[in-house]
Every structure is written in structure tokens, then in C-alpha cells.
Design a protein around this motif. Sequence first.
Motif, PDB file in Angstrom:
ATOM      1  N   ALA A   1      19.883  45.624  24.682  1.00 31.39           N
ATOM      2  CA  ALA A   1      20.562  46.923  24.723  1.00 31.39           C
ATOM      3  C   ALA A   1      21.598  46.860  25.826  1.00 31.39           C
ATOM      4  CB  ALA A   1      19.569  48.045  24.995  1.00 31.39           C
TER       5      ALA A   1
ATOM      6  N   VAL B   1      26.734  53.143  23.892  1.00 32.59           N
ATOM      7  CA  VAL B   1      25.477  52.420  23.963  1.00 32.59           C
ATOM      8  C   VAL B   1      25.458  51.465  22.778  1.00 32.59           C
ATOM      9  CG1 VAL B   1      24.232  54.244  22.717  1.00 32.59           C
ATOM     10  CG2 VAL B   1      22.955  52.653  24.184  1.00 32.59           C
TER      11      VAL B   1
ATOM     12  N   LEU C   1      23.234  48.181  20.588  1.00 28.87           N
ATOM     13  CA  LEU C   1      22.069  47.322  20.335  1.00 28.87           C
ATOM     14  C   LEU C   1      22.560  46.046  19.688  1.00 28.87           C
ATOM     15  CD1 LEU C   1      19.096  49.404  18.905  1.00 28.87           C
ATOM     16  CD2 LEU C   1      19.198  48.147  21.060  1.00 28.87           C
TER      17      LEU C   1
ATOM     18  N   ARG D   1      21.488  57.584  31.916  1.00 28.54           N
ATOM     19  CA  ARG D   1      20.963  57.543  30.550  1.00 28.54           C
ATOM     20  C   ARG D   1      22.100  57.776  29.568  1.00 28.54           C
ATOM     21  NH1 ARG D   1      16.527  61.943  29.193  1.00 28.54           N
ATOM     22  NH2 ARG D   1      15.273  60.474  30.390  1.00 28.54           N
TER      23      ARG D   1
ATOM     24  N   ASN E   1      22.454  58.559  25.605  1.00 30.39           N
ATOM     25  CA  ASN E   1      21.617  59.002  24.496  1.00 30.39           C
ATOM     26  C   ASN E   1      22.528  59.563  23.415  1.00 30.39           C
ATOM     27  OD1 ASN E   1      19.497  59.734  22.911  1.00 30.39           O
ATOM     28  ND2 ASN E   1      18.611  61.232  24.325  1.00 30.39           N
TER      29      ASN E   1
ATOM     30  N   ARG F   1      12.724  51.383  28.769  1.00 33.96           N
ATOM     31  CA  ARG F   1      14.021  52.000  29.008  1.00 33.96           C
ATOM     32  C   ARG F   1      14.761  52.379  27.729  1.00 33.96           C
ATOM     33  NH1 ARG F   1      17.012  47.617  32.479  1.00 33.96           N
ATOM     34  NH2 ARG F   1      18.746  48.929  31.844  1.00 33.96           N
ATOM     35  N   THR F   2      14.444  51.703  26.635  1.00 35.90           N
ATOM     36  CA  THR F   2      15.280  51.840  25.438  1.00 35.90           C
ATOM     37  C   THR F   2      14.453  52.190  24.218  1.00 35.90           C
ATOM     38  OG1 THR F   2      16.793  50.210  26.366  1.00 35.90           O
ATOM     39  CG2 THR F   2      16.999  50.658  24.015  1.00 35.90           C
TER      40      THR F   2
ATOM     41  N   ILE G   1      20.030  56.216  19.563  1.00 34.94           N
ATOM     42  CA  ILE G   1      19.623  55.233  20.570  1.00 34.94           C
ATOM     43  C   ILE G   1      19.615  55.925  21.928  1.00 34.94           C
ATOM     44  CG2 ILE G   1      20.153  53.001  21.648  1.00 34.94           C
ATOM     45  CD1 ILE G   1      21.963  52.362  19.276  1.00 34.94           C
TER      46      ILE G   1
ATOM     47  N   HIS H   1      19.147  54.876  25.934  1.00 37.33           N
ATOM     48  CA  HIS H   1      19.054  53.745  26.865  1.00 37.33           C
ATOM     49  C   HIS H   1      19.119  54.269  28.297  1.00 37.33           C
ATOM     50  CE1 HIS H   1      19.635  49.789  28.578  1.00 37.33           C
ATOM     51  NE2 HIS H   1      20.809  50.126  29.061  1.00 37.33           N
TER      52      HIS H   1
END
Lengths: 287, 287, 287
Positions: A49, A75, A77, B9, B11, B257-258, B283, B285
Motif C-alpha cells: 500500500a 492512496v 494498492l 490517514r 481513506n 494500517r491498511t 481503501i 491507509h
Amino acid sequence: QSSVTLYGRINTTVESQKEGTADRKVVVANNSSRFGFKGTEDLGGGLKASFKLESGLNSDDGRAASTFWGRDAYVELGGSFGAVRLGNFTPESYFATADYVSMHNHDTGSSSDALYGGPFRSSNKIGYFTPTYNGFSASASVSAGEGQAGQEKLFDLAANYVGGPLHLGAGYSKEGDRSQIAVRGLYELGAFTFGGYYQRADDGAQNRNVYRASGMYTLGQSEFHVNYGATQGKGAFAAQGKTNQFTLGYNYNLSKRTKVYAYYTDVDAKLNSKDFSSLAAGIRHNF
Amino acid sequence: QSSVTLYGRINTTVESQKEGTADRKVVVANNSSRFGFKGTEDLGGGLKASFKLESGLNSDDGRAASTFWGRDAYVELGGSFGAVRLGNFTPESYFATADYVSMHNHDTGSSSDALYGGPFRSSNKIGYFTPTYNGFSASASVSAGEGQAGQEKLFDLAANYVGGPLHLGAGYSKEGDRSQIAVRGLYELGAFTFGGYYQRADDGAQNRNVYRASGMYTLGQSEFHVNYGATQGKGAFAAQGKTNQFTLGYNYNLSKRTKVYAYYTDVDAKLNSKDFSSLAAGIRHNF
Amino acid sequence: QSSVTLYGRINTTVESQKEGTADRKVVVANNSSRFGFKGTEDLGGGLKASFKLESGLNSDDGRAASTFWGRDAYVELGGSFGAVRLGNFTPESYFATADYVSMHNHDTGSSSDALYGGPFRSSNKIGYFTPTYNGFSASASVSAGEGQAGQEKLFDLAANYVGGPLHLGAGYSKEGDRSQIAVRGLYELGAFTFGGYYQRADDGAQNRNVYRASGMYTLGQSEFHVNYGATQGKGAFAAQGKTNQFTLGYNYNLSKRTKVYAYYTDVDAKLNSKDFSSLAAGIRHNF
């Protein structure tokens, strides 16, 4: 627990500028300075991540960019399948073409590419990035229209290839009936590097061609640059007139992170009020 | 010399949303993304100084929160007596109640608690936090009115208790004749966690009850969530109508964390224009 | 690869303030809190590159400064010749004079120097800083007018000398026919420190004198402060009236980075509406 990297670039010039018929003036100017936070977490099994927050700032007067994290806020992946990215990020079609050949000052400030254009958007995007395979990589993203008036889904495609001294790229973006497509090449020949792109942009009614060529000669810590671009257009584009842009630049690399440099750039437009020239000297420091 | 922690964070979700009678639309959405700086200095004798700066950001389009350090901007002195905090900080009454039971996505984004409300303020505050004693802790703060029109002193009280699997909390806030009080419980039973709160809010003329229950079932890296809330009101609150909110969620924790996750949330209001539903995948993170 | 330092200061007070004839009120106030990033790169041969980004913030309500990096946003190249700095930075003439003697709370918040003034600008600057030689250093900068209406080139000069207990400084700035010049002295005598400056400001038509004296007595971790300033003016300055400012302060240093403090400050103006007084207590934490 956290392993965030704080990074950035301050790039500031002193310039003698002339715009249209106005008096020549001295300015201290920003050249796309920025700072950012980024980090990667290993999730095991080849999965990871990552995130990036990148903010533009005006290194001449201290203002932040109007959209604070407008450069990047995403973010991601990633794994053997490639990577999926969510959020706000700079169009890959731009990195694959115009940015790639703008070697003398990273396509920033008064000598940045004044001709390349198209439907671009960074916000509200979902992107997919392929892994690199035999030097080839590609990406596709869509920016949601979100039901806002005058805004449609925007698609962006990019492809890159690196094979020894040869670097190729292409970019395409489309929103409704507006679109642009560009191809780019760059070749390293000893101390010389040659680059160029061709872009065709369509505003839905008319279209325009943009040509760009650039060259760099490296001698020790010195770099000598030349960059030339021109447009050819129809309809409204023709009324804007054929525009040429010419830049001569010199960079002296004090280190990998820091250079001092000078350039002369000249934009010659059909409309005199759009003429522009600047003689500039600056410092670029990466951190 | 400095030992600042940079944390945050990101998100972000992709959602299919429907608001009122408008067409269903696809959006890329932010879910209370933030970054911050924090640090603690040991002053000796059990005393310590600490600070926190926390900034909300829109992970979908890169905008910063309208009040940049609106989440937190405080300095604190702590010791055996507890802690005294000065500045801008999120109401503790909220953390002790609504936030505590919103387990599926941290009370953020389109599935955040649409019902909990009250007189809240983060700015210009002095707060006192007790030490934790036998699982019990409490805090009190007052936000200065500063002589501004239409603004009075705002008081905020919170209490928390953790005893093994049992977690209890309460929150109260008051500005002039507006106030809210809430009690919260949460219980861990093996792979299950159950939570809920009851809030009574008074707008100075009428009052409203809010009920919320939530549950989580954990299986390996997976979490299954359900969350339900409802209102019951008088006067102006009744005109707003009884509102229900229902959310089903699934989280898959790739690491501490993820996570990747999905949920469906539905707000059913008396006024059709206030109806809302969303099917989302995202997601989150932490860094 | 990067070695950026993240630093800052949170400085917050609780105050009982009285402005003009308005009711006395309690406020939680910011005292020039800020955070920043800075770094230095060794380029070899005695040369180094450095940068600084510094942002003001309101530690009472979480707002960022209106110009985000308004305190500092510059890049600098330094060596045995001194240093050349480009961008946005606080006038050195201020650091050399008013700031230097404002010992009780770093010339911030409600007890900051209300009298010192002049033509100052931080943006679009080129500056040169001499090396320090036998305790002596100086700097000169010019802020480009950039052809903006009502804005001319602004020049700023500063000089500093430190010889044992004796500290001397001077500052001068000029924009068109507006200018200010100030001289400052500070002397350390055992547990006592005495400071003061004299400034003469010219608004192009009239001029004004500003006098300031300050003293500090140190006893263990305690500091006792007194600070007094007064103006004397002509023309429009005389209509503003003679203004006195008096501050008594007490600081208790919990560490080098953290202090708690209290002060009483009183601004006595000819125009009653400009009168101001505050009794304040606060925490200052450097990170």
C-alpha cells in the motif's frame, strides 16, 4: 511506527520579463515548487500500500497552491498485477509526453510548454497502472463526472517504453467531444539527448497540431539546452494564430539535488498581446 | 533536536450514490482523510509537554479542509494531576459516544452518523483531562465566547470507563440554552462486538432523541458490520421527520494500517429530498 | 536521501482583554505559532544549499495564516562569500532591531510591539548575507516591484554585532519616499539583560520616533521581564497621538523548549478607542 518521507523542490528565478507591449520588468518567480509526504507499506505476498500527498507552493511570495494538495492526494494498492490508485493525481498522459521532453527546467515557470494542452483533470479518479514488462508500461484512469454541470467522465491513457537509449511514450485524454492525443520520442546519443512530441488536440469543433523538439548536450556538470515548439490550427485555433516558442538554457549541476541555471525563452504569437519573453537565472534545490 | 511524528490517514471510496430524486451517480469520495504532526517532550518529574496539529484533507480532489488545522491545534501540559490543554481540539463528548461505536469506517464519509448532533465547537478552548484511574477517565473543557455576536461560552464534558470487555462512556455539551447529552456502551464477546448510544439533544425549544446500535463480527482478517440509527423528535425536529439510517459493511484488513472495504448505507428520511443511499468500496491507509 | 527537519512552535494564551470602551472579555489567543520544514545540503568546496518553508498558524482556532508560507519560503546558496537567498523571507531589519529586544514573549500576541513600523515586505526578494567576521554580520535585500500598481522596489538593510556581553544592531528599509531606520543595543550584566532601540519612521510626509527599552532578570528557571515603549510624532502621526506601551512579564522555563508564563500589557493611546490591556497566562512549546 510511521515511515513517511517528506520531500520537495524549491525552484526560484530572477527574471527580466516582457509581456505584450508592456514595459519590461524584473520579477522573482516561482517554477512549480512543491513539497510532499509519501510512504509505502509492505503488506506481504508481494502486495503493498502506498500514498502520496503533494502540494504546490509559490516560492516567490509564500502562497500555497489554490488547491492545497492539488498536485497529488492518492492512496494506491500495488502487486504483481500492477497498481490501483484512488483520488487526485496528475494525468499520466502528460508525464508520458510533454513533461518527458521538457528537460531544461522540468516544464515549469516562464519557459514551461505554452502550447501543449487538452482536456485534463486530476480529481476524483480511479487509475490502473500495469507492471513494467520488457521496458513497457501503461496506465488508464477515469475521473468521475459526479453529476456536476458541464463536467463529464474524463478518460486518460498513457504508455511508456524504455529500451536502452530509446524512450517512447504516448498519451490520450478525452472528455465528451474534446480530446488530445500525443506521441513522444527521446534518444540518448553519448553526451547528447534528443526529444520531441507531436500532439493533436480537438476542442470538439476544430483541431490543432503541436510540435515540440528539444535537445541537451552534457559536459561535466554543465548542460546546454535548446527547446522549440510550434502550433498549427484551424477555426478558433487559427484565430489564436500560429505560435512559436523558443528556449535556450544552461544548467550547472552543483549536485544531483541542486543546480543553478539560466535561460532565455521567447513566445512569438500571432496576437502581439500574447508575445512573451524572459531572461532568467535561478536555483533549483530538491529535498 | 526535534522528534516530531508525522502521521495521517488516506481513506478514499468509489461510490454509487443516490440523493433524493436525483439520478444515481458515481463519485470518488473522501472519508475524513487527514495528516498531522505531534510530539511529546519529557520535562522530568513526571511532567511532559505535548502538541498536536491535525489537518483534514480531501483525498478525492486535493482540497485542504476549510480550517486548515481545524481537527486539532493544541499544546498540552501533563503530569500525575492529569493534563491541561489549550487551543483548538475536537470535542471529547463526541469521541466518548458517537465516534466510539461507529466501528465500520470510523464515522467518516457517506456512511457516517447522520443523526448525532448538538452544540459543538473546537476553537478557543481550555480543557482538563483526568488521569486514568481503575479504567475511568474524564475531561472538561470550555470554549471562550470571546465577545462574538451569537456565540456564548460552550461547555463540554466527557467520561470513559474500560473494564475488561465492557466499555462505557458519556458526553454532555451546552451553549446557552442548547445542549446535548449522550450515554454509550460497547461490549466485546469473543468474535463479536456490540455497541450503542442514546442521545438527547435540546435546541432550546424542542428536543430530539437519537438511538444507535452497531455490531461487528470478526473472522480472521475479515470484519462484518451492521449499524442502525433512528431519531424521534418534537416541534421543528418532528417536521424534519423521523429518520432511519442503516449500514451493512465488510472490511478486509490487509494489515493493521491498511484495509479494503465495502458498505451499503441508506438514510431514509421523512422528507424524500433528504433520502440518501450509497454502495461504496474503498481503501483506508494509515501512516 | 532527504534530511528535512520539521520544526515549529505552539504558543497559546488565555487572556482577559479590554479593548477601548468595550466590555472586558476572556479569549484564548495565538501568539505567532508556526511550523516549518528546513534542510541543508553540503555541496563540497565550502558551498552549501539550503531551504526553509515556514507557515504561521492560529493555535487558538486552527486557521492557517492567510499566506500559507508567508513567514518564509526561500532557497539559498551559501559559502565563504556569504549567502544569496531567493524568494519570500522576513525582513532582516526587523530581526536586527525590534525583535531582538522583545525578550519576554518573542514579540508575539497581545504584548507584541505595537509601535515599531515601517515599509516592510517579505515577497519576491533577492538577499545577500555577509559571513560573520569578528562578531559582525550584515545583509541587504531588495523586493521586486514586479510592475504592480502602488508597489515599488523595497530595499532592506540590516547589521548585527556581538562582542561578549554587548549586542548591537541596526536596520533600514525604504520603499519610494517611505522609510524607517532603527538602531538597537542589548547588554548582558550577570543575571540582568538590558535592551532598547530607537526608530525613526517617515511616511513620506511626516515622521515619527519610537523608543523602546526592555529588561530581564533571570533567577534559576524564572525570568522577570519589563518592557516599555513610546512614540513621538508629527502631522498625521501626531493626530494618532502619543502612545505608550508597558508590559510586565514572568516566564518559568520548564525546559529549553517549553515555558509557562504570564504577563500584563497595557497600551495607552491618545484615542481612547485604541486603548488596550490584557492579563495573560500561557504555554510556549518549541518542537
